[in-house]
Write an enzyme that holds these catalytic residues in place. Structure first.
Site, PDB file in Angstrom:
ATOM      1  CE  LYS A 195      -4.913  -1.361   1.810  1.00 39.86           C
ATOM      2  NZ  LYS A 195      -5.575  -2.206   2.218  1.00 39.86           N
TER       3      LYS A 195
ATOM      4  CB  THR B 253      -0.944   0.018   1.238  1.00 46.16           C
ATOM      5  OG1 THR B 253      -1.563  -1.087   1.262  1.00 46.16           O
ATOM      6  CG2 THR B 253      -1.731   1.113   1.360  1.00 46.16           C
TER       7      THR B 253
ATOM      8  CE  LYS C  71       1.747   2.367   4.107  1.00 49.85           C
ATOM      9  NZ  LYS C  71       2.035   1.017   3.629  1.00 49.85           N
TER      10      LYS C  71
HETATM   11  P1  NAD Z   1       5.913  -6.012   7.257  1.00 54.33           P
HETATM   12  O1  NAD Z   1       6.735  -4.790   7.705  1.00 54.33           O
HETATM   13  O2  NAD Z   1       5.634  -7.036   8.052  1.00 54.33           O
HETATM   14  O3  NAD Z   1       6.787  -6.577   6.003  1.00 54.33           O
HETATM   15  C1  NAD Z   1       7.699  -5.574   5.201  1.00 54.33           C
HETATM   16  C2  NAD Z   1       8.869  -6.353   4.776  1.00 54.33           C
HETATM   17  O4  NAD Z   1       9.565  -5.798   3.875  1.00 54.33           O
HETATM   18  C3  NAD Z   1       9.849  -6.547   6.026  1.00 54.33           C
HETATM   19  O5  NAD Z   1      10.111  -7.940   6.220  1.00 54.33           O
HETATM   20  C4  NAD Z   1      11.009  -5.889   5.575  1.00 54.33           C
HETATM   21  O6  NAD Z   1      12.196  -6.476   6.031  1.00 54.33           O
HETATM   22  C5  NAD Z   1      11.048  -5.859   4.046  1.00 54.33           C
HETATM   23  N1  NAD Z   1      11.738  -4.643   3.500  1.00 54.33           N
HETATM   24  C6  NAD Z   1      11.840  -3.426   3.819  1.00 54.33           C
HETATM   25  N2  NAD Z   1      12.581  -2.654   3.242  1.00 54.33           N
HETATM   26  C7  NAD Z   1      13.194  -3.644   2.499  1.00 54.33           C
HETATM   27  C8  NAD Z   1      14.048  -3.350   1.014  1.00 54.33           C
HETATM   28  N3  NAD Z   1      14.469  -2.421   0.944  1.00 54.33           N
HETATM   29  N4  NAD Z   1      14.292  -4.518   0.531  1.00 54.33           N
HETATM   30  C9  NAD Z   1      13.612  -5.847   0.642  1.00 54.33           C
HETATM   31  N5  NAD Z   1      12.911  -5.976   1.684  1.00 54.33           N
HETATM   32  C10 NAD Z   1      12.449  -4.945   2.416  1.00 54.33           C
HETATM   33  O7  NAD Z   1       4.641  -5.302   6.701  1.00 54.33           O
HETATM   34  P2  NAD Z   1       3.221  -6.210   6.120  1.00 54.33           P
HETATM   35  O8  NAD Z   1       2.381  -6.192   7.201  1.00 54.33           O
HETATM   36  O9  NAD Z   1       3.638  -7.322   5.563  1.00 54.33           O
HETATM   37  O10 NAD Z   1       2.915  -4.967   4.961  1.00 54.33           O
HETATM   38  C11 NAD Z   1       3.260  -4.888   3.881  1.00 54.33           C
HETATM   39  C12 NAD Z   1       2.457  -3.985   2.902  1.00 54.33           C
HETATM   40  O11 NAD Z   1       1.051  -4.451   2.989  1.00 54.33           O
HETATM   41  C13 NAD Z   1       2.528  -2.579   3.636  1.00 54.33           C
HETATM   42  O12 NAD Z   1       2.508  -1.703   2.303  1.00 54.33           O
HETATM   43  C14 NAD Z   1       1.153  -2.471   4.189  1.00 54.33           C
HETATM   44  O13 NAD Z   1       0.677  -1.256   4.245  1.00 54.33           O
HETATM   45  C15 NAD Z   1       0.137  -3.598   3.306  1.00 54.33           C
HETATM   46  N6  NAD Z   1      -0.839  -4.154   4.094  1.00 54.33           N
HETATM   47  C16 NAD Z   1      -0.746  -4.767   5.199  1.00 54.33           C
HETATM   48  C17 NAD Z   1      -1.749  -5.396   5.752  1.00 54.33           C
HETATM   49  C18 NAD Z   1      -1.863  -5.997   7.268  1.00 54.33           C
HETATM   50  O14 NAD Z   1      -2.617  -6.355   7.686  1.00 54.33           O
HETATM   51  N7  NAD Z   1      -0.519  -6.195   7.800  1.00 54.33           N
HETATM   52  C19 NAD Z   1      -2.818  -5.600   5.046  1.00 54.33           C
HETATM   53  C20 NAD Z   1      -3.220  -4.696   3.699  1.00 54.33           C
HETATM   54  C21 NAD Z   1      -1.996  -4.167   3.240  1.00 54.33           C
END
Ligand code: NAD
Length: 290
Positions: A162, A87, A237
């Site tokens: 979204k 997102t 966010k």
């Molecule tokens: P998270 O923080 O668990 O996962 C993100 C991952 O990206 C981490 O493991 C981090 O180490 C990795 N990362 C960061 N920088 C990086 C880089 N430069 N290269 C490679 N990897 C890198 O977050 P999440 O909960 O998995 O969410 C991910 C996305 O999905 C976000 O944009 C969030 O808004 C969206 N989202 C989350 C949910 C939820 O319920 N968690 C629901 C819908 C959408």
């Protein structure tokens, strides 16, 4: 198919595992070194993407997405497609789409709804922006990771859908929580309040599927001391993204603005950080009008 998956966090890891379970070869990379069942990790993001037909990213925000795109787009295979499921702000989606198009790659912005539970179960909803051709290439993978994929329009349209969806969610959650707090003060039993509202015109996903009152309605984070679930800081966010988009599109969104301000206060000054976004109910419970 050979797929690269960058960002194996709470959402990315189970999504990548579902692709591997469906028989695809998944090469992963996460800067924190995390991996996922069925996924082979590469040493760098460039190594992960260089021989794959589709690259999926699931990253925290637009700034990180742009930085990762700067690394991987120049080394992606000719004719490959980049699918960003994070997102992010609409501007970042447009910028990465343009970067991909400049070197002849396909791009789809495909943020998701359904949370970690949906990622694990393979029941996410994907809201997608990009060309018909790029969407068609990714659709097969959306079918594995989710239950529905809607092609909303050109690049950026998925992120627009979204943030509009999540603005509604933030506003209805706050409305549901403040109504419960008012009902408490009026002496109304919470179960009765749920029984009425969930089958009346005040119903919503926040009330019916994710009730913020513990012990009422289906199981939700309120039944687990408001552990997320969907954390308040992630809701903040998304509300900030919707306000940023409203400003750049000159749209009047007063309820979204108020929801962003309330979640900001909750996260930054009222111990809401790390709490589920439905913990707005105990926040309202403790307060009077002043
Ligand atoms: P998270 O923080 O668990 O996962 C993100 C991952 O990206 C981490 O493991 C981090 O180490 C990795 N990362 C960061 N920088 C990086 C880089 N430069 N290269 C490679 N990897 C890198 O977050 P999440 O909960 O998995 O969410 C991910 C996305 O999905 C976000 O944009 C969030 O808004 C969206 N989202 C989350 C949910 C939820 O319920 N968690 C629901 C819908 C959408």
């Amino acid at each position: 198919m050979q797929i690269a998956f960058i960002g194996l966090g709470n959402m990315g890891a189970p999504m990548a595992t579902n692709l591997a379970r469906a028989g695809h070869t998944v090469i992963g990379f996460d800067s924190a070194g995390t991996t996922a069942e069925g996924v082979t990790n590469a040493a760098t993001a460039q190594d992960a993407v260089k021989d794959t037909d589709v690259v999926i990213t699931m990253l925290p925000n637009g700034q990180i997405l742009r930085a990762v795109a700067d690394q991987i787009v120049p080394v992606m295979k000719s004719g490959a497609t980049l699918v960003d499921c994070s997102t992010v702000d609409v501007e970042s989606a447009h910028a990465v789409a343009q970067h991909a198009a400049d070197v002849g790659l396909g791009f789809v912005d495909a943020p998701v709804s359904g949370g970690v539970g949906g990622a694990l179960a393979g029941t996410l909803t994907f809201m997608c922006g990009g060309s018909t051709d790029a969407f068609a290439k990714a659709e097969l993978l959306f079918d594995i990771m989710g239950q529905k994929a809607v092609h909303c329009g050109d690049a950026g349209a998925g992120q627009a859908a979204k943030i509009c969806n999540n603005m509604i969610l933030g506003v209805t959650m706050i409305a549901t929580c403040e109504a419960f707090a008012l009902a408490d003060k009026l002496g109304l039993d919470r179960q009765k309040m749920f029984d009425v509202v969930s089958t009346s015109s005040g119903y919503s996903w926040s009330m019916n599927a994710y009730c913020p009152a513990p012990g009422v309605g289906p199981q939700s984070p309120s039944d687990n001391d408001y552990k997320p679930g969907f954390a308040s800081e992630l809701m903040l966010k998304d509300l900030r993204l919707s306000q940023q988009a409203a400003e750049s599109a000159d749209a009047d969104t007063p309820m979204g603005q108020m929801a962003a301000a309330l979640y900001e206060k909750f996260v930054e000054n009222e111990n809401g950080l790390g709490m589920d976004f439905s913990a707005m109910l105990p926040r309202f419970e403790k307060r009077g009008r002043s």
